[in-house]
Design a protein around this motif. Sequence first.
Motif, PDB file in Angstrom:
ATOM      1  N   GLU A 151       0.833  -1.202   0.000  1.00 54.74           N
ATOM      2  CA  GLU A 151       0.000   0.000   0.000  1.00 54.74           C
ATOM      3  C   GLU A 151       0.870   1.254   0.000  1.00 54.74           C
ATOM      4  OE1 GLU A 151      -4.064  -1.725   2.095  1.00 54.74           O
ATOM      5  OE2 GLU A 151      -2.490  -0.902   3.394  1.00 54.74           O
ATOM      6  N   LYS A 152       1.979   1.210   0.716  1.00 54.11           N
ATOM      7  CA  LYS A 152       2.901   2.350   0.778  1.00 54.11           C
ATOM      8  C   LYS A 152       3.455   2.678  -0.611  1.00 54.11           C
ATOM      9  CE  LYS A 152       7.278   3.723   2.956  1.00 54.11           C
ATOM     10  NZ  LYS A 152       8.335   3.305   3.874  1.00 54.11           N
ATOM     11  N   VAL A 153       3.712   1.646  -1.397  1.00 53.46           N
ATOM     12  CA  VAL A 153       4.244   1.829  -2.738  1.00 53.46           C
ATOM     13  C   VAL A 153       3.153   2.301  -3.707  1.00 53.46           C
ATOM     14  CG1 VAL A 153       5.309   0.593  -4.685  1.00 53.46           C
ATOM     15  CG2 VAL A 153       6.099   0.170  -2.383  1.00 53.46           C
ATOM     16  N   GLY A 154       1.882   2.037  -3.395  1.00 61.24           N
ATOM     17  CA  GLY A 154       0.794   2.496  -4.260  1.00 61.24           C
ATOM     18  C   GLY A 154      -0.169   1.427  -4.731  1.00 61.24           C
ATOM     19  N   PHE A 155       0.033   0.179  -4.312  1.00 60.35           N
ATOM     20  CA  PHE A 155      -0.897  -0.882  -4.697  1.00 60.35           C
ATOM     21  C   PHE A 155      -2.238  -0.672  -4.003  1.00 60.35           C
ATOM     22  CE2 PHE A 155       2.964  -2.860  -6.078  1.00 60.35           C
ATOM     23  CZ  PHE A 155       2.583  -3.722  -7.098  1.00 60.35           C
ATOM     24  N   LYS A 156      -3.315  -1.031  -4.732  1.00 61.78           N
ATOM     25  CA  LYS A 156      -4.663  -0.932  -4.187  1.00 61.78           C
ATOM     26  C   LYS A 156      -5.271  -2.332  -4.090  1.00 61.78           C
ATOM     27  CE  LYS A 156      -5.697   3.666  -6.097  1.00 61.78           C
ATOM     28  NZ  LYS A 156      -4.587   4.197  -5.457  1.00 61.78           N
ATOM     29  N   ARG A 157      -6.069  -2.541  -3.055  1.00 63.03           N
ATOM     30  CA  ARG A 157      -6.743  -3.826  -2.899  1.00 63.03           C
ATOM     31  C   ARG A 157      -7.846  -3.959  -3.950  1.00 63.03           C
ATOM     32  NH1 ARG A 157      -6.779  -5.558   3.287  1.00 63.03           N
ATOM     33  NH2 ARG A 157      -5.027  -4.306   3.991  1.00 63.03           N
ATOM     34  N   GLU A 158      -7.905  -5.133  -4.573  1.00 63.14           N
ATOM     35  CA  GLU A 158      -8.932  -5.390  -5.579  1.00 63.14           C
ATOM     36  C   GLU A 158      -9.968  -6.388  -5.094  1.00 63.14           C
ATOM     37  OE1 GLU A 158      -6.801  -6.735  -9.078  1.00 63.14           O
ATOM     38  OE2 GLU A 158      -6.930  -4.716  -9.890  1.00 63.14           O
ATOM     39  N   GLY A 159      -9.546  -7.309  -4.271  1.00 67.34           N
ATOM     40  CA  GLY A 159     -10.479  -8.334  -3.825  1.00 67.34           C
ATOM     41  C   GLY A 159      -9.797  -9.343  -2.931  1.00 67.34           C
ATOM     42  N   VAL A 160     -10.583 -10.315  -2.514  1.00 64.93           N
ATOM     43  CA  VAL A 160     -10.091 -11.350  -1.607  1.00 64.93           C
ATOM     44  C   VAL A 160     -10.514 -12.708  -2.144  1.00 64.93           C
ATOM     45  CG1 VAL A 160     -10.279 -12.303   0.726  1.00 64.93           C
ATOM     46  CG2 VAL A 160     -10.231  -9.826   0.401  1.00 64.93           C
ATOM     47  N   GLN A 161      -9.578 -13.623  -2.173  1.00 63.10           N
ATOM     48  CA  GLN A 161      -9.898 -15.026  -2.448  1.00 63.10           C
ATOM     49  C   GLN A 161      -9.968 -15.694  -1.079  1.00 63.10           C
ATOM     50  OE1 GLN A 161      -6.524 -15.881  -5.027  1.00 63.10           O
ATOM     51  NE2 GLN A 161      -7.961 -16.223  -6.708  1.00 63.10           N
ATOM     52  N   ARG A 162     -11.164 -16.058  -0.685  1.00 63.50           N
ATOM     53  CA  ARG A 162     -11.358 -16.614   0.648  1.00 63.50           C
ATOM     54  C   ARG A 162     -10.787 -18.025   0.740  1.00 63.50           C
ATOM     55  NH1 ARG A 162     -17.288 -16.733   1.701  1.00 63.50           N
ATOM     56  NH2 ARG A 162     -17.288 -17.439  -0.435  1.00 63.50           N
ATOM     57  N   ASP A 163     -10.146 -18.316   1.869  1.00 69.20           N
ATOM     58  CA  ASP A 163      -9.584 -19.642   2.141  1.00 69.20           C
ATOM     59  C   ASP A 163      -8.769 -20.201   0.971  1.00 69.20           C
ATOM     60  OD1 ASP A 163     -10.787 -19.483   4.593  1.00 69.20           O
ATOM     61  OD2 ASP A 163     -12.303 -21.018   4.219  1.00 69.20           O
ATOM     62  N   ALA A 164      -7.935 -19.358   0.369  1.00 69.40           N
ATOM     63  CA  ALA A 164      -7.166 -19.751  -0.812  1.00 69.40           C
ATOM     64  C   ALA A 164      -5.928 -20.581  -0.482  1.00 69.40           C
ATOM     65  CB  ALA A 164      -6.754 -18.510  -1.596  1.00 69.40           C
ATOM     66  N   LEU A 165      -5.425 -20.463   0.754  1.00 67.27           N
ATOM     67  CA  LEU A 165      -4.210 -21.173   1.146  1.00 67.27           C
ATOM     68  C   LEU A 165      -4.472 -21.983   2.404  1.00 67.27           C
ATOM     69  CD1 LEU A 165      -1.024 -21.532   0.996  1.00 67.27           C
ATOM     70  CD2 LEU A 165      -0.934 -19.635   2.626  1.00 67.27           C
ATOM     71  N   TYR A 166      -4.101 -23.258   2.346  1.00 63.73           N
ATOM     72  CA  TYR A 166      -4.131 -24.091   3.546  1.00 63.73           C
ATOM     73  C   TYR A 166      -2.693 -24.235   4.000  1.00 63.73           C
ATOM     74  CZ  TYR A 166      -5.116 -27.828   6.811  1.00 63.73           C
ATOM     75  OH  TYR A 166      -5.244 -28.568   7.959  1.00 63.73           O
ATOM     76  N   TYR A 167      -2.378 -23.655   5.161  1.00 65.31           N
ATOM     77  CA  TYR A 167      -1.001 -23.656   5.645  1.00 65.31           C
ATOM     78  C   TYR A 167      -1.007 -23.803   7.159  1.00 65.31           C
ATOM     79  CZ  TYR A 167       3.956 -22.461   5.663  1.00 65.31           C
ATOM     80  OH  TYR A 167       5.316 -22.509   5.783  1.00 65.31           O
ATOM     81  N   ASN A 168      -0.247 -24.768   7.633  1.00 60.78           N
ATOM     82  CA  ASN A 168      -0.073 -24.990   9.062  1.00 60.78           C
ATOM     83  C   ASN A 168      -1.416 -25.167   9.785  1.00 60.78           C
ATOM     84  OD1 ASN A 168       1.601 -25.461  11.206  1.00 60.78           O
ATOM     85  ND2 ASN A 168       1.858 -23.305  11.738  1.00 60.78           N
ATOM     86  N   HIS A 169      -2.226 -26.062   9.253  1.00 63.29           N
ATOM     87  CA  HIS A 169      -3.495 -26.484   9.861  1.00 63.29           C
ATOM     88  C   HIS A 169      -4.610 -25.454   9.783  1.00 63.29           C
ATOM     89  CE1 HIS A 169      -1.251 -29.873  11.489  1.00 63.29           C
ATOM     90  NE2 HIS A 169      -0.372 -29.006  11.952  1.00 63.29           N
ATOM     91  N   ARG A 170      -4.464 -24.415   8.946  1.00 65.96           N
ATOM     92  CA  ARG A 170      -5.506 -23.382   8.847  1.00 65.96           C
ATOM     93  C   ARG A 170      -5.635 -22.891   7.415  1.00 65.96           C
ATOM     94  NH1 ARG A 170      -4.631 -18.385  11.993  1.00 65.96           N
ATOM     95  NH2 ARG A 170      -6.653 -17.948  11.111  1.00 65.96           N
ATOM     96  N   TYR A 171      -6.831 -22.386   7.112  1.00 62.23           N
ATOM     97  CA  TYR A 171      -7.054 -21.715   5.836  1.00 62.23           C
ATOM     98  C   TYR A 171      -6.801 -20.222   5.992  1.00 62.23           C
ATOM     99  CZ  TYR A 171      -8.980 -25.805   3.581  1.00 62.23           C
ATOM    100  OH  TYR A 171      -9.129 -27.038   3.015  1.00 62.23           O
ATOM    101  N   HIS A 172      -6.291 -19.610   4.925  1.00 64.79           N
ATOM    102  CA  HIS A 172      -5.988 -18.181   4.934  1.00 64.79           C
ATOM    103  C   HIS A 172      -6.497 -17.555   3.640  1.00 64.79           C
ATOM    104  CE1 HIS A 172      -3.319 -18.820   8.366  1.00 64.79           C
ATOM    105  NE2 HIS A 172      -2.911 -19.906   7.722  1.00 64.79           N
ATOM    106  N   ASP A 173      -6.942 -16.306   3.743  1.00 65.66           N
ATOM    107  CA  ASP A 173      -7.388 -15.569   2.570  1.00 65.66           C
ATOM    108  C   ASP A 173      -6.177 -15.031   1.804  1.00 65.66           C
ATOM    109  OD1 ASP A 173      -9.979 -15.973   3.455  1.00 65.66           O
ATOM    110  OD2 ASP A 173     -10.244 -13.924   4.192  1.00 65.66           O
ATOM    111  N   SER A 174      -6.369 -14.880   0.502  1.00 66.84           N
ATOM    112  CA  SER A 174      -5.368 -14.256  -0.347  1.00 66.84           C
ATOM    113  C   SER A 174      -5.935 -12.922  -0.812  1.00 66.84           C
ATOM    114  CB  SER A 174      -5.064 -15.146  -1.547  1.00 66.84           C
ATOM    115  OG  SER A 174      -4.127 -14.524  -2.396  1.00 66.84           O
ATOM    116  N   ILE A 175      -5.195 -11.857  -0.576  1.00 65.29           N
ATOM    117  CA  ILE A 175      -5.640 -10.519  -0.957  1.00 65.29           C
ATOM    118  C   ILE A 175      -5.015 -10.172  -2.298  1.00 65.29           C
ATOM    119  CG2 ILE A 175      -5.605  -8.073  -0.324  1.00 65.29           C
ATOM    120  CD1 ILE A 175      -5.419  -9.080   2.633  1.00 65.29           C
TER     121      ILE A 175
END
Length: 191
Positions: A151-175
């Motif tokens: 964000e500091k460099v200028g990137f803007k959030r476009e969306g979220v892929q919910r539960d896109a990564l399963y890592y270390n026994h949990r799901y995580h969103d990808s922004i």
Amino acid sequence: MSSTIWNPKPVRFLEGERIYLRPVGQEDTEGYFQMLFNPEMRRLTGTRQAFTMEGVRRYIEAKSVGGDTVLLLIALSDNDQVIGDVALQDIDHINRNANIRIAIDSAEHLGKGYGPEAIRLLLEYAFGLLNLHRIELQVFDYNERAIKAYEKVGFKREGVQRDALYYNHRYHDSIMMSILEDEYRALYHQA
């Protein structure tokens, strides 16, 4: 006939204030291999696979020939120490877009602004010399430091892929985030 003196100092492909980006070569294979097994870097990038030295050697060889990827090492200007890598990947010259990724090797180099500086150098190259229009990235929701840096460099959030990564026994969103060339120019090329 003049003789050329070989200078063993690394090539500084893109140079910033405190860091520079340089091409990766076969002599970097062992260091790159070690970097791929840094536990914190693996967690932040969601890396699960194991690598072999030969696989890393082939990867470096493939990426150094050109094609749709620009893979560069991030090095400190004052002592040439490699602290990570940054890549522009899936370069599409027809639609003028690509994605970017970055990894800083150790905690001692995090939070010092090296990541944003490396990204700005590669964005300048992408929008200026490669004439790209859009650069995108994906970052996992638990990597808050990276999100703030993008964000500091200028990137803007476009969306979220919910539960896109399963890592270390949990799901995580990808922004999903992106920056367009006119947004970049407005931030860094004001008249």
